[in-house]
Scaffold this motif. Structure first.
Motif, PDB file in Angstrom:
ATOM      1  N   ALA A  66       0.815  -1.208   0.000  1.00  0.00           N
ATOM      2  CA  ALA A  66       0.000   0.000   0.000  1.00  0.00           C
ATOM      3  C   ALA A  66       0.849   1.259   0.000  1.00  0.00           C
ATOM      4  O   ALA A  66       0.409   2.314  -0.473  1.00  0.00           O
ATOM      5  N   SER A  67       2.070   1.156   0.525  1.00  0.00           N
ATOM      6  CA  SER A  67       2.946   2.329   0.592  1.00  0.00           C
ATOM      7  C   SER A  67       3.544   2.699  -0.756  1.00  0.00           C
ATOM      8  O   SER A  67       4.028   3.817  -0.944  1.00  0.00           O
ATOM      9  N   ALA A  68       3.524   1.760  -1.714  1.00  0.00           N
ATOM     10  CA  ALA A  68       4.095   2.018  -3.040  1.00  0.00           C
ATOM     11  C   ALA A  68       3.033   2.620  -3.950  1.00  0.00           C
ATOM     12  O   ALA A  68       1.842   2.379  -3.798  1.00  0.00           O
ATOM     13  N   SER A  69       3.474   3.386  -4.920  1.00  0.00           N
ATOM     14  CA  SER A  69       2.564   4.020  -5.871  1.00  0.00           C
ATOM     15  C   SER A  69       3.111   3.838  -7.278  1.00  0.00           C
ATOM     16  O   SER A  69       4.131   4.423  -7.639  1.00  0.00           O
ATOM     17  N   VAL A 375     -12.587   9.506  -1.029  1.00  0.00           N
ATOM     18  CA  VAL A 375     -12.550  10.902  -0.633  1.00  0.00           C
ATOM     19  C   VAL A 375     -12.687  11.053   0.871  1.00  0.00           C
ATOM     20  O   VAL A 375     -11.951  11.776   1.516  1.00  0.00           O
ATOM     21  N   SER A 376     -13.647  10.313   1.456  1.00  0.00           N
ATOM     22  CA  SER A 376     -13.947  10.515   2.857  1.00  0.00           C
ATOM     23  C   SER A 376     -13.132   9.642   3.790  1.00  0.00           C
ATOM     24  O   SER A 376     -13.268   9.735   4.990  1.00  0.00           O
ATOM     25  N   ALA A 377     -12.295   8.747   3.251  1.00  0.00           N
ATOM     26  CA  ALA A 377     -11.509   7.877   4.105  1.00  0.00           C
ATOM     27  C   ALA A 377     -10.504   8.692   4.907  1.00  0.00           C
ATOM     28  O   ALA A 377     -10.071   9.764   4.503  1.00  0.00           O
ATOM     29  N   ASP A 378     -10.125   8.133   6.054  1.00  0.00           N
ATOM     30  CA  ASP A 378      -9.137   8.797   6.882  1.00  0.00           C
ATOM     31  C   ASP A 378      -7.808   8.849   6.163  1.00  0.00           C
ATOM     32  O   ASP A 378      -7.518   8.055   5.257  1.00  0.00           O
ATOM     33  N   GLU A 385      -7.160   0.037   0.364  1.00  0.00           N
ATOM     34  CA  GLU A 385      -8.472  -0.110   0.995  1.00  0.00           C
ATOM     35  C   GLU A 385      -9.401   1.054   0.667  1.00  0.00           C
ATOM     36  O   GLU A 385     -10.451   1.197   1.295  1.00  0.00           O
ATOM     37  N   LYS A 386      -9.027   1.892  -0.286  1.00  0.00           N
ATOM     38  CA  LYS A 386      -9.841   3.055  -0.638  1.00  0.00           C
ATOM     39  C   LYS A 386     -10.774   2.711  -1.796  1.00  0.00           C
ATOM     40  O   LYS A 386     -10.334   2.534  -2.929  1.00  0.00           O
ATOM     41  N   ASP A 387     -12.052   2.617  -1.472  1.00  0.00           N
ATOM     42  CA  ASP A 387     -13.062   2.319  -2.483  1.00  0.00           C
ATOM     43  C   ASP A 387     -13.563   3.605  -3.135  1.00  0.00           C
ATOM     44  O   ASP A 387     -13.215   4.715  -2.727  1.00  0.00           O
ATOM     45  N   PRO A 513      -8.499   0.040  -5.055  1.00  0.00           N
ATOM     46  CA  PRO A 513      -9.876  -0.374  -5.363  1.00  0.00           C
ATOM     47  C   PRO A 513     -10.681   0.647  -6.156  1.00  0.00           C
ATOM     48  O   PRO A 513     -11.358   0.279  -7.126  1.00  0.00           O
ATOM     49  N   TRP A 514     -10.619   1.940  -5.787  1.00  0.00           N
ATOM     50  CA  TRP A 514     -11.471   2.905  -6.494  1.00  0.00           C
ATOM     51  C   TRP A 514     -11.049   3.061  -7.943  1.00  0.00           C
ATOM     52  O   TRP A 514     -11.883   3.298  -8.817  1.00  0.00           O
ATOM     53  N   LYS A 515      -9.744   2.913  -8.216  1.00  0.00           N
ATOM     54  CA  LYS A 515      -9.287   2.979  -9.605  1.00  0.00           C
ATOM     55  C   LYS A 515      -9.765   1.762 -10.387  1.00  0.00           C
ATOM     56  O   LYS A 515     -10.174   1.877 -11.552  1.00  0.00           O
ATOM     57  N   GLN A 516      -9.706   0.602  -9.748  1.00  0.00           N
ATOM     58  CA  GLN A 516     -10.162  -0.605 -10.426  1.00  0.00           C
ATOM     59  C   GLN A 516     -11.669  -0.565 -10.660  1.00  0.00           C
ATOM     60  O   GLN A 516     -12.162  -0.985 -11.721  1.00  0.00           O
TER      61      GLN A 516
END
Length: 728
Positions: A66-69, A375-378, A385-387, A513-516
């Protein structure tokens, strides 16, 4: 159980429909395992023990942390994904109309993606995952469309497939399916940890193709350039071979007849036999495996060799041609046994997952209330884990419902209050059956998912509700209303079940996740633009509902809806089908208690009862081929000094076998669409016929050569060496 074993079992699940479950479901690990095992056995015809991943194995992180982009939604990934979505969506549209089935596009798309993207200076595993995600969305949408939308044509509402109306149904139904996936992803993948076998298999293909052995991001910027190209050949050459044979057979140049159909009057009855020399059923049979293929053929045998002769003897038949008489009896009477069996299968699917599904829906609602989104995730929420933003989903449903309402009112002349009921019914049943389809896909895989039964259950319920409203209000409710509801719900459920496999793959490789989820929507929209032209091309060339392009599922939907509204359904045969299905379920439950290795999946039997023998019989050849290859590996492993090496070769063989099957299906399907172009352009169905050699033997020889070559490529090398030593 080693990770190698789990990977191999996942590949077998993808190829043979053997799903596996990781972690605990709502009732706890023990009860959940029993429930999923029971469901899986009922629909796959196998009693193989279900592995449950250990907590240590569940804790393994994704390939890309998750730390990689890394680049994901790159231009090259979007363009290639759009192209594959269109091509594989069109191929599956033909396949669904031809044989009432579609197959997963994820692994073939992954191999194509790795072969193409390696030509660029930089590419990575996440881009390849996005490509296969878009392609899978096109395949899922095609399934939803061809199973239902042609019923509008069969009802006589359309003379051709209207572009704008078909586009709206596809886009709205497909995007709704993607939206339904968002809360289901967290409920089924993160919290319940369903394994989604095809998702695991696709992730393994991507890992191997990109040579990923560690989680370090700095080593993930280039895909390996050798193995994926070799794997590509396992799909390309079979596609060329099947396409060439399609061109040369009776559908094209007519160098041989590709459909064996014989029948004879025996006393007062009729005995018939049919077999297709098409390679599509072979590929389908290899993918679904021998248990499912055998039960399908058993269902067809009950319909053709038991029910049909009895009906012919009791009710008589018209004409002196045994083949035509048998076809008329099947079309008007005996195939409706399959309708009754599918209804039972659809409701049985709901009953099997009722407890776990209720827990999953509660988890989905809780996830929605928590408002987890991109958007609203912490700030501390991991990238993986960002949907999709929950606000996008909410407004998306509102925006999509408005054009759907106006489409019903103005394009189909439906009263406004009936249209409101239809939209609400779609939203409610769409989420329910998307959840059912997604849950079943997590257990039995997408290729064995009982979407057909669920769709028939949806259409039946919609027809009954609409007829009740019509009786209460005096409103004029046409049968097409139920078909429109079924079309939108089926598109959403098919998209949800297929794309949850992609989201599982993304969970394993480290996609955002949101990109997928965004790419899933893009893929569905891209495929939606070509569905109407492809369907019109096929209809103009072959005629949807004719022996050349039977559209079995659409005919089934048409029959049920018309029978509910206008009467005239052969309820006797539907009742017989219900009784046969109930008996099948009881026998299956007895086999489960006896811990038998053989099972009788009810949906496979239902499909066999409904389809004609020429489509079903050849499927068992692919199933037998799959079983023969597996048996050869078992023999070699018993004598091997290094069983792990045999397992590694089997894993590679599994992938090669699936790619060959996918190539056979895709090549023949795409050429079937291409061959329709000159037929439509000249308005001459025989324009490609160079000769009229009405014999079967060239096709039989080619079929035999294909089966031998298939086995030779996929069987273990030591098996052939042992045969040579035995011959000496």
């Amino acid at each position: 159980m080693t990770k190698s074993d789990i990977r191999r079992r996942s590949f077998h699940a993808s190829f043979q429909g053997q799903g596996i479950l990781g972690g605990a479901v709502e009732q706890g690990e023990g009860d959940g395992r029993a429930i999923v095992s029971s469901v899986r056995k009922s629909f796959l015809g196998t009693a193989e023990e279900l592995p449950i991943l250990s907590k240590a194995e569940q804790a393994d992180g994704p390939v890309i942390p998750a730390s990689a982009s890394l680049p994901e939604m790159s231009v090259k990934a979007i363009v290639l994904g759009a192209i594959l979505s269109i091509l594989l969506g069109a191929a599956n549209a033909y396949l669904g109309l031809f044989i009432a089935m579609t197959v997963s596009a994820s692994i073939p798309a992954s191999v194509i993606s790795m072969s193409v993207l390696r030509l660029f200076k930089t590419s990575n595993i996440l881009e390849n995952n996005m490509v296969q995600t878009m392609a899978s969305a096109g395949e899922g949408l095609a399934a939803g469309v061809v199973f239902t939308v042609p019923a509008i044509l069969l009802l006589g509402e359309w003379k051709t497939f209207h572009y704008f109306e078909t586009l709206c149904i596809c886009v709205i139904g497909g995007v709704f399916g993607v939206f339904f996936c968002v809360p289901l992803r967290r409920a089924f993948i993160v919290e319940e940890r369903l394994l989604f076998p095809e998702g695991i298999a696709t992730a393994e293909v991507l890992k191997v193709g990109n040579a990923q052995t560690t989680s370090r991001a700095d080593s993930l910027l280039r895909a390996e350039s050798g193995e994926d190209g070799k794997k590509m050949s396992y799909m390309v050459y079979p596609a060329l071979f099947s396409g060439l044979c399609k061109l040369l057979c009776s559908d094209g140049f007519f160098l041989w007849n590709s459909n064996i159909s014989v029948a004879s009057f025996v006393g007062n009855g009729i005995l018939s036999f049919g077999a297709s020399l098409s390679f599509i059923p072979v590929g389908v049979g290899y993918i679904v495996g021998l248990p499912v293929a055998f039960v399908m053929v058993a269902g067809c045998a009950i319909s053709s060799w038991v029910a049909l002769p009895i009906v012919a003897a009791v009710d008589g038949y018209a004409g002196d041609d045994a083949v035509n008489a048998a076809g008329a009896i099947h079309g008007d009477k005996t195939r409706y046994m399959g309708v009754g069996a599918m209804l039972v299968g659809g409701f049985w699917a709901l009953w099997c997952v009722r407890k776990s599904l209720a827990g999953a829906i509660r988890s989905s609602v809780a996830a929605l209330r928590r408002g987890r989104s991109a958007v609203s995730a912490d700030a501390d929420t991991p990238r993986t884990e960002k949907d999709m933003d929950i606000r996008v989903i909410f407004y998306g449903f509102l925006v999509g419902s408005v054009p759907l309402f106006f489409l019903f009112v103005f394009a189909f002349n439906i009263q406004w209050y009936i249209a409101i009921v239809m939209v609400l019914f779609i939203l409610l049943t769409g989420f329910l059956f998307s959840a059912v389809g997604a849950y079943m896909a997590g257990i039995v895989g997408s290729s064995n998912n009982p979407i057909s039964g669920v769709t028939i259950a949806t259409v039946l319920c919609a027809a009954l509700v609409l007829k009740a409203i019509s009786a209460a209000t005096g409103a004029d409710v046409a049968p097409v209303c139920a078909v429109l509801i079924g079309s939108c719900v089926c598109c959403a459920a098919a998209i949800a079940s297929d794309n949850m496999q992609d989201l599982k793959c993304g969970h394993l490789v480290g996609s955002t996740p949101w990109k997928q989820e965004t790419m899933l929507a893009f893929g569905a929209i891209c495929a939606a633009f070509v569905m109407a032209p492809v369907l019109n091309l096929l209809n103009d060339a072959y005629t949807v509902g004719s022996p050349s392009l039977q559209a079995p599922q659409a005919q089934l939907v048409w029959s049920v809806v018309l029978g509910i509204f206008n009467g005239g359904l052969p309820w006797l045969f539907i009742g017989i089908g219900v009784a046969v299905a109930v008996a099948t379920i009881l026998v299956d439950q007895m086999l489960e208690r006896m811990k038998s290795s053989f099972r009788v999946p009810v949906m496979a039997l239902a499909i066999g009862l409904y389809l004609t023998m020429d489509l079903v019989f050849t499927i068992i050849l692919g199933g037998l081929l799959n079983a023969a290859i597996s048996f050869a590996f078992d023999l070699v492993k018993k004598k091997a000094l290094n069983p792990e090496q045999v397992d590694a070769e089997r894993e590679s063989s599994d992938m090669n076998g699936l790619l060959i099957a996918s190539g056979l299906i895709t090549g023949e399907s795409l050429l079937g669409i291409a061959m329709a172009i000159p037929v439509v352009a000249t308005s001459n169905a025989d324009v490609l016929h160079l000769v009229n050699y009405d014999h079967y033997w060239p096709g039989i020889l080619l079929m035999a050569a294909l089966l031998v070559g298939y086995f030779y490529i996929c069987a273990p090398k030591k098996f052939w060496r042992s045969l040579k030593r035995s011959a000496r």
